[in-house]
Design an enzyme around this catalytic site. Sequence first.
Site, PDB file in Angstrom:
ATOM      1  N   ASP A 200       0.813  -1.224   0.000  1.00 32.89           N
ATOM      2  CA  ASP A 200       0.000   0.000   0.000  1.00 32.89           C
ATOM      3  C   ASP A 200       0.847   1.276   0.000  1.00 32.89           C
ATOM      4  O   ASP A 200       0.300   2.376   0.012  1.00 32.89           O
ATOM      5  CB  ASP A 200      -0.999   0.012   1.166  1.00 32.89           C
ATOM      6  CG  ASP A 200      -0.332  -0.190   2.514  1.00 32.89           C
ATOM      7  OD1 ASP A 200       0.886  -0.477   2.542  1.00 32.89           O
ATOM      8  OD2 ASP A 200      -1.018  -0.063   3.533  1.00 32.89           O
ATOM      9  N   GLU A 283      13.278  -3.575  10.973  1.00 34.20           N
ATOM     10  CA  GLU A 283      14.261  -2.880  10.136  1.00 34.20           C
ATOM     11  C   GLU A 283      15.587  -2.771  10.873  1.00 34.20           C
ATOM     12  O   GLU A 283      16.651  -3.105  10.348  1.00 34.20           O
ATOM     13  CB  GLU A 283      13.784  -1.464   9.783  1.00 34.20           C
ATOM     14  CG  GLU A 283      12.429  -1.378   9.113  1.00 34.20           C
ATOM     15  CD  GLU A 283      11.281  -1.229  10.089  1.00 34.20           C
ATOM     16  OE1 GLU A 283      11.456  -1.561  11.287  1.00 34.20           O
ATOM     17  OE2 GLU A 283      10.195  -0.787   9.658  1.00 34.20           O
TER      18      GLU A 283
END
Lengths: 354, 354
Positions: A200, A283
Amino acid sequence: GIFFFRNRHALGVSVMHHYTTFSTSLTQFLLSRYFAFCALFVFLFLVIATYNRDYVDSMPPDRDLSKEIEEYAEVCGSLTSDLEGTGPERFWIYFVTPTYVRPQQIPELIRLSHTLKLAKNVHWIVAEDSTSCSPQTAEVLRRSGMPYTHLISPMPAYFERFLRKPKGVSGRRAALQWLRHHLKDLDSQRAGILYFGDDDNTFDLKLFSELRKTMSVSMFPVGLVGDYGISSPVVKDGRVVDFLDSWADSRKFLVDMAGFAVATDFLMSRPSAIMPYLPGHEEDRFLQSLDIELEDILPLADNCTQVYVWHTKTLERDRGVIQHPKGWRTLDTNLGSLYEVARYLGLSDVNASR
Amino acid sequence: GIFFFRNRHALGVSVMHHYTTFSTSLTQFLLSRYFAFCALFVFLFLVIATYNRDYVDSMPPDRDLSKEIEEYAEVCGSLTSDLEGTGPERFWIYFVTPTYVRPQQIPELIRLSHTLKLAKNVHWIVAEDSTSCSPQTAEVLRRSGMPYTHLISPMPAYFERFLRKPKGVSGRRAALQWLRHHLKDLDSQRAGILYFGDDDNTFDLKLFSELRKTMSVSMFPVGLVGDYGISSPVVKDGRVVDFLDSWADSRKFLVDMAGFAVATDFLMSRPSAIMPYLPGHEEDRFLQSLDIELEDILPLADNCTQVYVWHTKTLERDRGVIQHPKGWRTLDTNLGSLYEVARYLGLSDVNASR
């Protein structure tokens, strides 16, 4: 809803006020009951907080974890093709997109495929959080006409118990596994760039030419992230020296999933690098597992002064429920086929009472 | 929130129970107060309902309205080019996108531009709800490399007072006005197809080849609309006979803004056709103003059995507020330029206390 709540509130206060003039002991009973409720909530809060903290801090290291939880991944389909064009920037960007079945999934993948098609020389690795290959996703990939690998890799059942689930991690891990395997077979391991792009998010075409400059690890600003509305490295004299990001926690690299890229030869030189199942820290821990320091990071996007990627989010909605209109039959109109397509695309269920 | 509500509820019941044994008259007072609240809400509901109903039904007809409210539109920029390719389907799709400034605007327009670029022979009419031409939007349009017209057309101040505002209508009206003017100058008025596509919707490339089949007015299914999760004409024997849509109200054509297209020659044959400022009824009244009946509608997308367009919605968020990190100066790092870009893109404000 809110109005009736206020109404009830006013009523409660009024009752309390008059009541104290009649019976103090009953008031005390009520108060103690009120405190009992409060205590219950505080207790529940502490249980939940402890439970989650325990999860983040004392989870076994990654390699042991893989023995405790069962991971499963499968290649549903793959299409390779020759690189287009000429020049030194003629190599693959391995664009990793974790995804899952929901009413918005197919349009999301379709519009992302348009961007990736224009970007050229992108190999799209789509990893579904599912135990079976979705034919709808396979169709989008096939129709895109671009090189792709379609994987499935469900989140291990172990994580179902947690309030904050590590979404998309199993997919990214499967993609990393596939990529390492794929790169070993290639002549040159300097074969491309790894990038994590969710289905998205929004990607400017300029991002892709920036990504191709990645030497070992690169970073760049991401829009629509956190309270600041932006997340970016701080760059001084052409070097990353710090991070501008509203959420620090205990992270070393304050960077969004869409805010960095890794050269595949560098990835192959770090065989133990892996993304852990730690919500919010994926991350950071992945970058830490690459064993890098700030000075190893190449700032892109004009020394991190331009925004070429946005963390857009699409509004989630439930599947609709179609009420079959009176007076029309499914067989001699389009409705029978349309209901099938709406079900196939995950858009709607049909009310059984028709 | 909900837990405390339940808590209070249990408390209230307990108080009420004991209380009736002490004083019936006070209970009656409380009950009457409760009824007073109810009456107040019923009254407010009626006022609001009447207010809105009045607005929909007794608003002056469109032509008189245009005298009462001031409409303003301006062309910020336009780029035309030659049609690509050959064959009978070589004509323009005039793709009308109303838009407004918000943090998501630029990425929305960028990713839509990728789809439209691939669709080919699309003239993109972007109409901003603004009194000034946004340089950010102009930049997206220029960089897209496709033919476009950039308009501004703010919603008339008259509509600010309404709870449910007619969003995007002034932009679509300005686009219609520009298109009529533009088509008059062309040699052939059979110059293309008019389609209304919002900036957060998703369009399969197959939609565009379907749109090119439009003779006078065409319709087709739209996904992610209403309680049914889909909106579509009902088609029997190749003809539109009814509509499948969860929201009827008093509409004749139950169709989403993204669910129909109009051939430009047909539009030009209906010089008084216009979209009124009626929230929720824009599509229906525009189609009614084209003076069509059900039998004039061409069902597309395989007789309305395929979904090629989705009413996806992007999550709205506020501009972020950047807290300048201590220890770094804006001038000798990237932060000064980055803050400027974040402001320019409408992503963030910067905390003045830095």
